[in-house]
Motif scaffolding. Sequence first.
Motif, PDB file in Angstrom:
ATOM      1  N   UNK A   1      14.090  44.134 -56.128  1.00  0.00           N
ATOM      2  CA  UNK A   1      14.438  44.316 -57.541  1.00  0.00           C
ATOM      3  C   UNK A   1      15.935  44.109 -57.715  1.00  0.00           C
ATOM      4  N   UNK A   2      16.332  43.864 -58.955  1.00  0.00           N
ATOM      5  CA  UNK A   2      17.743  43.698 -59.272  1.00  0.00           C
ATOM      6  C   UNK A   2      18.403  45.072 -59.271  1.00  0.00           C
ATOM      7  N   UNK A   3      19.271  45.312 -58.283  1.00  0.00           N
ATOM      8  CA  UNK A   3      19.844  46.645 -58.127  1.00  0.00           C
ATOM      9  C   UNK A   3      20.869  46.988 -59.201  1.00  0.00           C
TER      10      UNK A   3
ATOM     11  N   UNK B   1      13.627  42.061 -64.012  1.00  0.00           N
ATOM     12  CA  UNK B   1      14.383  42.783 -62.987  1.00  0.00           C
ATOM     13  C   UNK B   1      13.682  42.769 -61.634  1.00  0.00           C
ATOM     14  N   UNK B   2      12.420  42.304 -61.602  1.00  0.00           N
ATOM     15  CA  UNK B   2      11.685  42.195 -60.347  1.00  0.00           C
ATOM     16  C   UNK B   2      11.801  40.765 -59.836  1.00  0.00           C
ATOM     17  N   UNK B   3      12.203  40.596 -58.583  1.00  0.00           N
ATOM     18  CA  UNK B   3      12.340  39.271 -57.991  1.00  0.00           C
ATOM     19  C   UNK B   3      10.971  38.801 -57.501  1.00  0.00           C
ATOM     20  N   UNK B   4      10.330  37.983 -58.317  1.00  0.00           N
ATOM     21  CA  UNK B   4       8.973  37.551 -58.021  1.00  0.00           C
ATOM     22  C   UNK B   4       8.842  36.776 -56.732  1.00  0.00           C
ATOM     23  N   UNK B   5       9.835  35.965 -56.389  1.00  0.00           N
ATOM     24  CA  UNK B   5       9.741  35.170 -55.167  1.00  0.00           C
ATOM     25  C   UNK B   5       9.733  36.060 -53.928  1.00  0.00           C
ATOM     26  N   UNK B   6      10.561  37.109 -53.942  1.00  0.00           N
ATOM     27  CA  UNK B   6      10.582  38.045 -52.819  1.00  0.00           C
ATOM     28  C   UNK B   6       9.270  38.813 -52.752  1.00  0.00           C
ATOM     29  N   UNK B   7       8.736  39.204 -53.903  1.00  0.00           N
ATOM     30  CA  UNK B   7       7.468  39.933 -53.956  1.00  0.00           C
ATOM     31  C   UNK B   7       6.346  39.116 -53.325  1.00  0.00           C
ATOM     32  N   UNK B   8       6.315  37.824 -53.634  1.00  0.00           N
ATOM     33  CA  UNK B   8       5.241  36.979 -53.127  1.00  0.00           C
ATOM     34  C   UNK B   8       5.415  36.677 -51.647  1.00  0.00           C
ATOM     35  N   UNK B   9       6.616  36.215 -51.263  1.00  0.00           N
ATOM     36  CA  UNK B   9       6.828  35.734 -49.896  1.00  0.00           C
ATOM     37  C   UNK B   9       6.952  36.847 -48.865  1.00  0.00           C
ATOM     38  N   UNK B  10       7.526  37.988 -49.251  1.00  0.00           N
ATOM     39  CA  UNK B  10       7.786  39.035 -48.260  1.00  0.00           C
ATOM     40  C   UNK B  10       6.919  40.274 -48.420  1.00  0.00           C
ATOM     41  N   UNK B  11       6.056  40.282 -49.446  1.00  0.00           N
ATOM     42  CA  UNK B  11       5.182  41.447 -49.636  1.00  0.00           C
ATOM     43  C   UNK B  11       3.715  41.016 -49.724  1.00  0.00           C
ATOM     44  N   UNK B  12       3.378  40.189 -50.727  1.00  0.00           N
ATOM     45  CA  UNK B  12       1.977  39.868 -50.975  1.00  0.00           C
ATOM     46  C   UNK B  12       1.377  38.964 -49.900  1.00  0.00           C
TER      47      UNK B  12
ATOM     48  N   UNK C   1      17.595  46.994 -39.466  1.00  0.00           N
ATOM     49  CA  UNK C   1      17.714  47.348 -40.887  1.00  0.00           C
ATOM     50  C   UNK C   1      17.269  46.195 -41.776  1.00  0.00           C
ATOM     51  N   UNK C   2      16.585  45.214 -41.209  1.00  0.00           N
ATOM     52  CA  UNK C   2      16.193  44.040 -41.986  1.00  0.00           C
ATOM     53  C   UNK C   2      15.228  44.385 -43.110  1.00  0.00           C
ATOM     54  N   UNK C   3      14.230  45.222 -42.808  1.00  0.00           N
ATOM     55  CA  UNK C   3      13.270  45.597 -43.843  1.00  0.00           C
ATOM     56  C   UNK C   3      13.934  46.462 -44.899  1.00  0.00           C
ATOM     57  N   UNK C   4      14.831  47.347 -44.480  1.00  0.00           N
ATOM     58  CA  UNK C   4      15.572  48.178 -45.438  1.00  0.00           C
ATOM     59  C   UNK C   4      16.357  47.314 -46.412  1.00  0.00           C
ATOM     60  N   UNK C   5      16.936  46.243 -45.909  1.00  0.00           N
ATOM     61  CA  UNK C   5      17.689  45.341 -46.781  1.00  0.00           C
ATOM     62  C   UNK C   5      16.771  44.597 -47.750  1.00  0.00           C
ATOM     63  N   UNK C   6      15.529  44.301 -47.319  1.00  0.00           N
ATOM     64  CA  UNK C   6      14.573  43.666 -48.229  1.00  0.00           C
ATOM     65  C   UNK C   6      14.289  44.575 -49.416  1.00  0.00           C
ATOM     66  N   UNK C   7      14.151  45.886 -49.156  1.00  0.00           N
ATOM     67  CA  UNK C   7      13.868  46.844 -50.216  1.00  0.00           C
ATOM     68  C   UNK C   7      15.090  47.050 -51.107  1.00  0.00           C
ATOM     69  N   UNK C   8      16.259  47.255 -50.491  1.00  0.00           N
ATOM     70  CA  UNK C   8      17.437  47.646 -51.267  1.00  0.00           C
ATOM     71  C   UNK C   8      18.134  46.465 -51.934  1.00  0.00           C
ATOM     72  N   UNK C   9      17.985  45.267 -51.368  1.00  0.00           N
ATOM     73  CA  UNK C   9      18.730  44.123 -51.896  1.00  0.00           C
ATOM     74  C   UNK C   9      17.857  43.031 -52.494  1.00  0.00           C
ATOM     75  N   UNK C  10      16.577  42.965 -52.079  1.00  0.00           N
ATOM     76  CA  UNK C  10      15.807  41.782 -52.443  1.00  0.00           C
ATOM     77  C   UNK C  10      14.718  41.961 -53.475  1.00  0.00           C
TER      78      UNK C  10
ATOM     79  N   UNK D   1       8.204  48.764 -58.382  1.00  0.00           N
ATOM     80  CA  UNK D   1       8.004  47.666 -59.332  1.00  0.00           C
ATOM     81  C   UNK D   1       7.642  48.209 -60.713  1.00  0.00           C
ATOM     82  N   UNK D   2       6.710  49.168 -60.762  1.00  0.00           N
ATOM     83  CA  UNK D   2       6.301  49.720 -62.046  1.00  0.00           C
ATOM     84  C   UNK D   2       7.436  50.424 -62.771  1.00  0.00           C
ATOM     85  N   UNK D   3       8.196  51.238 -62.034  1.00  0.00           N
ATOM     86  CA  UNK D   3       9.313  51.960 -62.651  1.00  0.00           C
ATOM     87  C   UNK D   3      10.403  51.003 -63.103  1.00  0.00           C
ATOM     88  N   UNK D   4      10.657  49.960 -62.318  1.00  0.00           N
ATOM     89  CA  UNK D   4      11.687  48.984 -62.681  1.00  0.00           C
ATOM     90  C   UNK D   4      11.300  48.216 -63.935  1.00  0.00           C
ATOM     91  N   UNK D   5      10.037  47.797 -64.014  1.00  0.00           N
ATOM     92  CA  UNK D   5       9.579  47.076 -65.204  1.00  0.00           C
ATOM     93  C   UNK D   5       9.668  47.966 -66.440  1.00  0.00           C
TER      94      UNK D   5
END
Length: 412
Positions: free
Chosen positions: A72-74, A125-136, A61-70, A114-118
Motif C-alpha cells: 500500500x501507499x505508506x 492507495x493499494x498497489x495492484x501489481x504488488x498484490x497480484x505478483x507477490x500475494x495472489x 527482512x525482505x517480506x517485511x519490506x514487501x508489507x511496509x513498502x510495497x 487492503x480493506x482498511x486502506x481502501x
Amino acid sequence: MESFSLILAIVVVTALAFDFTNGFHDTANAMATTISTGALKPKVAVAMSAVLNLVGAFLSVEVANTISKGLVDETGIRPEVIFAALVGAILWNLLTWLVGLPSSSSHALMGGLIGATIASAGVGAVHGDVLVTKVLLPAVAAPIVAGIAAMLATRLSYTMGKKADGNAAEKGYRAGQIASAGLVSLAHGTNDAQKTMGIITLALVAGGTVAPDSDPPLWVILSAGIAIALGTYLGGWRIIRTMGKGLTDLQPQQGFAAQTSAATVILASSHLGFSLSTTHSVSGAVMGAGMGRKGGVVRWSTATRMFVAWGLTLPAAALVGALAEYVTGLGDWGTAVVALFLIGSSAAIWKISRREVVDHTNVNESEEPAGVVTQAIAAVTPPPAGTVADGLSATIPAPTAESAPPAATTTV
C-alpha cells in the motif's frame, strides 16, 4: 501529540497480539505431521518450533519490506488504519482457529490492510501489481508446487525404501522428519514473523517515528520474533489435529516428504520477498504426500472446507478492516469502540472454545468422519483372513438344547 502517541502504542501492541495469534494458528504448519506420526511428543514439538521461529525472525527482512513498502501507499496512511487492519486479521485468525481450519494468517493480515486502506484512502492507495505478483499468484502456486513436490518425493521414498530394513528405515525417516520440521519452523519465522515487522514499521512510518523506506528497527524484529515464538509454544492444537489427522493419515515417509517440500517452497519465496502463506504451502504438501502413497486417501470433505476458508480469508478480513476503519474515523471514541469490540469478541471465541478442549493430550484423536472415497475403498477391500468368520460368530448365536436339531438316528 499525546493522543497520537497513545494510538501508535495501541497499534504496536495490537500488532504483537496478531503475531501471537499467528504463532499458535500456524504451529500446525511445522509440527502437525511430526506429532501425528509420533516422531516427537506434542509439547516437545511445539517448544522446538517456538525456538526456531524466534531464530528465523532474524534471518531476513525482505517480506517485511514487501508489507511496509510495497503493498500500500505508506504516505497518507494513519495509525488508525493499521489498527483497523489488525482487527480484521486477528478476528479471522481466531474464528478459523475455533473451527480448526488451517487458513492463512498472512492473507488475513493483508486482507485487513487492503480493506482498511481502501476505506481510508481509496482503491488507488493499494498497489495492484504488488498484490497480484507477490500475494495472489504465490497463493495459487504455492500449494500446487508444494503438493506436486511432496507427491513425487513420497513415491520416491517408498520406491527407494522397498529393500531397506523396515524398522531402520522408519527410524531414519522419523529423524529426517524432525529435521525437516525444524526447517519448516525456521522458514515460518523467516516468513511470517516478518509480516508483523512490516506492519509495525508501516505504523511507525505513518506516525512519523521512522523515515519512509526504512528497514524494521532491531526492537521491532526482536519483539515480533518473541511474540510469534510464544504463540507457537502455546500450540494451536485444534488446527494441528486437522492438519495431522483430518486431511490424511501420514506415515513417517510421507511426513518427511511433505515437510521438506514445504520448507523448500517457503524459504525460496522468502528469499524472493514473496509474502507467501505457509499454511497454503504445508497444506498442499500434506495432501500431495497423502496422494503419493499407494492406497493413501485424502479426506476431500476437510480439504473442501479448507479451500473455502482460503478463498474467504482476503475478502472477509478486508471487510472487517474496512468497517473498523470507518468506525475509528469517527474519532477517539470510535477507536475505543473498535478496541472494546476486539477484546470482547476474542474473549467470546475463547469461551466457546472451552466447551470442547483440544490440547496435547487428545490432539491425535481424529473425529473426522470417513469421506465418500474412503468408504468406497473400504467397501471393495477384502477383509483380512478370519474377519468374516469372526464377525459371523459374533452375530450368530450358538445353538441351544431347545433349538438344536434332533440327533440323527440309524435303524437297522
